[in-house]
Design a protein around this motif. Structure first.
Motif, PDB file in Angstrom:
ATOM      1  N   GLY A   1      18.173   0.004  18.630  1.00 25.09           N
ATOM      2  CA  GLY A   1      17.682   1.249  18.056  1.00 25.09           C
ATOM      3  C   GLY A   1      16.588   1.024  17.019  1.00 25.09           C
ATOM      4  O   GLY A   1      15.570   1.723  17.003  1.00 25.09           O
ATOM      5  N   ILE A   2      16.786   0.045  16.157  1.00 24.25           N
ATOM      6  CA  ILE A   2      15.779  -0.245  15.124  1.00 24.25           C
ATOM      7  C   ILE A   2      14.496  -0.780  15.764  1.00 24.25           C
ATOM      8  O   ILE A   2      13.384  -0.440  15.335  1.00 24.25           O
ATOM      9  CB  ILE A   2      16.338  -1.253  14.097  1.00 24.25           C
ATOM     10  CG1 ILE A   2      17.506  -0.629  13.343  1.00 24.25           C
ATOM     11  CG2 ILE A   2      15.236  -1.676  13.115  1.00 24.25           C
ATOM     12  CD1 ILE A   2      18.162  -1.571  12.351  1.00 24.25           C
ATOM     13  N   LEU A   3      14.631  -1.609  16.805  1.00 25.24           N
ATOM     14  CA  LEU A   3      13.437  -2.133  17.473  1.00 25.24           C
ATOM     15  C   LEU A   3      12.622  -1.012  18.101  1.00 25.24           C
ATOM     16  O   LEU A   3      11.386  -0.990  17.995  1.00 25.24           O
ATOM     17  CB  LEU A   3      13.848  -3.137  18.545  1.00 25.24           C
ATOM     18  CG  LEU A   3      12.697  -3.726  19.377  1.00 25.24           C
ATOM     19  CD1 LEU A   3      11.739  -4.511  18.488  1.00 25.24           C
ATOM     20  CD2 LEU A   3      13.238  -4.614  20.501  1.00 25.24           C
ATOM     21  N   ALA A   4      13.284  -0.072  18.756  1.00 23.13           N
ATOM     22  CA  ALA A   4      12.575   1.057  19.364  1.00 23.13           C
ATOM     23  C   ALA A   4      11.806   1.850  18.314  1.00 23.13           C
ATOM     24  O   ALA A   4      10.664   2.276  18.549  1.00 23.13           O
ATOM     25  CB  ALA A   4      13.574   1.958  20.089  1.00 23.13           C
ATOM     26  N   TRP A   5      12.401   2.014  17.148  1.00 19.06           N
ATOM     27  CA  TRP A   5      11.739   2.728  16.047  1.00 19.06           C
ATOM     28  C   TRP A   5      10.555   1.913  15.524  1.00 19.06           C
ATOM     29  O   TRP A   5       9.442   2.444  15.362  1.00 19.06           O
ATOM     30  CB  TRP A   5      12.755   2.982  14.942  1.00 19.06           C
ATOM     31  CG  TRP A   5      12.168   3.411  13.638  1.00 19.06           C
ATOM     32  CD1 TRP A   5      11.243   4.407  13.435  1.00 19.06           C
ATOM     33  CD2 TRP A   5      12.444   2.849  12.348  1.00 19.06           C
ATOM     34  NE1 TRP A   5      10.938   4.494  12.094  1.00 19.06           N
ATOM     35  CE2 TRP A   5      11.660   3.567  11.405  1.00 19.06           C
ATOM     36  CE3 TRP A   5      13.290   1.844  11.892  1.00 19.06           C
ATOM     37  CZ2 TRP A   5      11.706   3.280  10.039  1.00 19.06           C
ATOM     38  CZ3 TRP A   5      13.332   1.573  10.534  1.00 19.06           C
ATOM     39  CH2 TRP A   5      12.538   2.269   9.626  1.00 19.06           C
ATOM     40  N   ALA A   6      10.763   0.619  15.281  1.00 13.73           N
ATOM     41  CA  ALA A   6       9.724  -0.211  14.676  1.00 13.73           C
ATOM     42  C   ALA A   6       8.469  -0.283  15.538  1.00 13.73           C
ATOM     43  O   ALA A   6       7.341  -0.212  15.029  1.00 13.73           O
ATOM     44  CB  ALA A   6      10.267  -1.623  14.428  1.00 13.73           C
ATOM     45  N   LEU A   7       8.644  -0.413  16.854  1.00 12.26           N
ATOM     46  CA  LEU A   7       7.494  -0.594  17.736  1.00 12.26           C
ATOM     47  C   LEU A   7       6.727   0.698  17.985  1.00 12.26           C
ATOM     48  O   LEU A   7       5.660   0.675  18.597  1.00 12.26           O
ATOM     49  CB  LEU A   7       7.951  -1.197  19.064  1.00 12.26           C
ATOM     50  CG  LEU A   7       8.415  -2.662  18.985  1.00 12.26           C
ATOM     51  CD1 LEU A   7       8.970  -3.128  20.319  1.00 12.26           C
ATOM     52  CD2 LEU A   7       7.285  -3.569  18.531  1.00 12.26           C
ATOM     53  N   ARG A   8       7.246   1.809  17.500  1.00  7.03           N
ATOM     54  CA  ARG A   8       6.541   3.084  17.651  1.00  7.03           C
ATOM     55  C   ARG A   8       5.882   3.560  16.353  1.00  7.03           C
ATOM     56  O   ARG A   8       5.314   4.647  16.296  1.00  7.03           O
ATOM     57  CB  ARG A   8       7.506   4.148  18.190  1.00  7.03           C
ATOM     58  CG  ARG A   8       7.761   3.979  19.683  1.00  7.03           C
ATOM     59  CD  ARG A   8       8.896   4.841  20.196  1.00  7.03           C
ATOM     60  NE  ARG A   8       8.966   4.822  21.648  1.00  7.03           N
ATOM     61  CZ  ARG A   8       9.433   3.828  22.377  1.00  7.03           C
ATOM     62  NH1 ARG A   8       9.867   2.736  21.770  1.00  7.03           N
ATOM     63  NH2 ARG A   8       9.459   3.878  23.695  1.00  7.03           N
ATOM     64  N   ILE A   9       5.953   2.740  15.311  1.00  7.08           N
ATOM     65  CA  ILE A   9       5.300   3.062  14.040  1.00  7.08           C
ATOM     66  C   ILE A   9       3.809   2.785  14.164  1.00  7.08           C
ATOM     67  O   ILE A   9       3.391   1.770  14.725  1.00  7.08           O
ATOM     68  CB  ILE A   9       5.917   2.229  12.895  1.00  7.08           C
ATOM     69  CG1 ILE A   9       7.393   2.616  12.716  1.00  7.08           C
ATOM     70  CG2 ILE A   9       5.149   2.442  11.594  1.00  7.08           C
ATOM     71  CD1 ILE A   9       8.130   1.730  11.743  1.00  7.08           C
ATOM     72  N   GLU A  10       2.987   3.688  13.642  1.00 10.27           N
ATOM     73  CA  GLU A  10       1.539   3.554  13.745  1.00 10.27           C
ATOM     74  C   GLU A  10       1.039   2.326  12.987  1.00 10.27           C
ATOM     75  O   GLU A  10       1.534   2.019  11.891  1.00 10.27           O
ATOM     76  CB  GLU A  10       0.843   4.805  13.193  1.00 10.27           C
ATOM     77  CG  GLU A  10       1.036   6.052  14.045  1.00 10.27           C
ATOM     78  CD  GLU A  10       0.403   5.905  15.407  1.00 10.27           C
ATOM     79  OE1 GLU A  10      -0.690   5.291  15.492  1.00 10.27           O
ATOM     80  OE2 GLU A  10       0.994   6.370  16.392  1.00 10.27           O
TER      81      GLU A  10
END
Length: 240
Positions: A46-55
């Motif tokens: 879950g954290i990886l999915a969030w991190a890789l979508r940060i601008e």
């Protein structure tokens, strides 16, 4: 010895023939390791999915990636004992730590991926998502991104080739950990990153099977990932 035979011997020593060891643990410890590994996997994905979508350029990216590393590392150590492992020596005799072999494997992987970037650079649908990921280094601090790359590389190996590998069981550990690593990376939405995770995951998984520990996978992973961070952007820029 001719080069082909030398390469064959290297591959067998680094990726095929296991070093003898006994890392047997009780059934209770094995079940506990599995439970901790599953919880860690869900949170980490879950954290990886969030991190890789940060601008790119957003400082939140640094917070997210360090948090991800903390999840992988804490989960790995909480799961049970982790081992450094040992590798076959080229000249025979007592085994040594898996450093030189791992550096060589990391450099071979790096060369393979840089060669592949010649094709990627000429295909926008493949190149653009990779460029967007690399923009975190372009628009942010390269030094900080390099530190993040090291910290996360170590943490990923602690978990995937440490806790998760040990929790799967010996028979299918390489296949399962490679598949899970690729599926977790798929949350990035970047096909080439998933392919990279599958190939690197397979190599370090085989290393883990041979050496019985995480040191070899860590060295290989960091050699490849730091090389890609520093060398891939100028290669893509020159070939695009």
């Amino acid at each position: 010895m001719n080069p082909v035979a030398e390469l064959r011997a290297f591959v067998r020593a680094a990726l095929v023939d296991p070093v003898p060891r006994d890392h047997t643990e009780s059934d209770a410890a094995f079940r506990r390791r599995r439970r901790v590994a599953v919880v860690t996997l869900v949170v980490g994905a879950g954290i990886l999915a969030w991190a890789l979508r940060i601008e790119p350029g957003d400082p939140t990216f640094y917070v997210a990636t360090f948090a991800l590393a903390a999840v992988w590392a804490v989960g790995a150590f909480a799961s049970g004992p982790l081992h450094l492992g040992r590798a076959h020596r080229r000249v025979g005799g007592r085994e040594s730590r898996a450093v030189v072999q791992s550096l060589a494997l990391g450099l071979l992987l790096l060369a393979l991926f840089l060669a592949g970037s010649v094709v990627v650079a000429r295909v926008p649908v493949l190149r653009d998502p990779v460029q967007q990921l690399l923009d975190h280094a372009r628009f942010g601090s390269l030094g900080v991104v390099a530190v993040i790359t090291v910290v996360n590389g170590v943490a990923e190996e602690l978990y995937f080739r440490g806790a998760l590998y040990a929790g799967v069981g010996r028979r299918h550990a390489v296949a399962v950990t490679t598949l899970v690593y690729a599926l977790v990376t798929a949350t990035s939405g970047i096909p080439l990153l998933v392919l990279a995770a599958a190939l690197v995951g397979l190599v370090v998984g085989l290393q883990r099977r041979v050496t019985g520990g995480i040191l070899g996978p860590v060295v290989t992973h960091l050699t490849w990932s730091l090389g890609m961070l520093l060398l891939l952007p100028p290669v893509l820029d020159r070939l695009s």
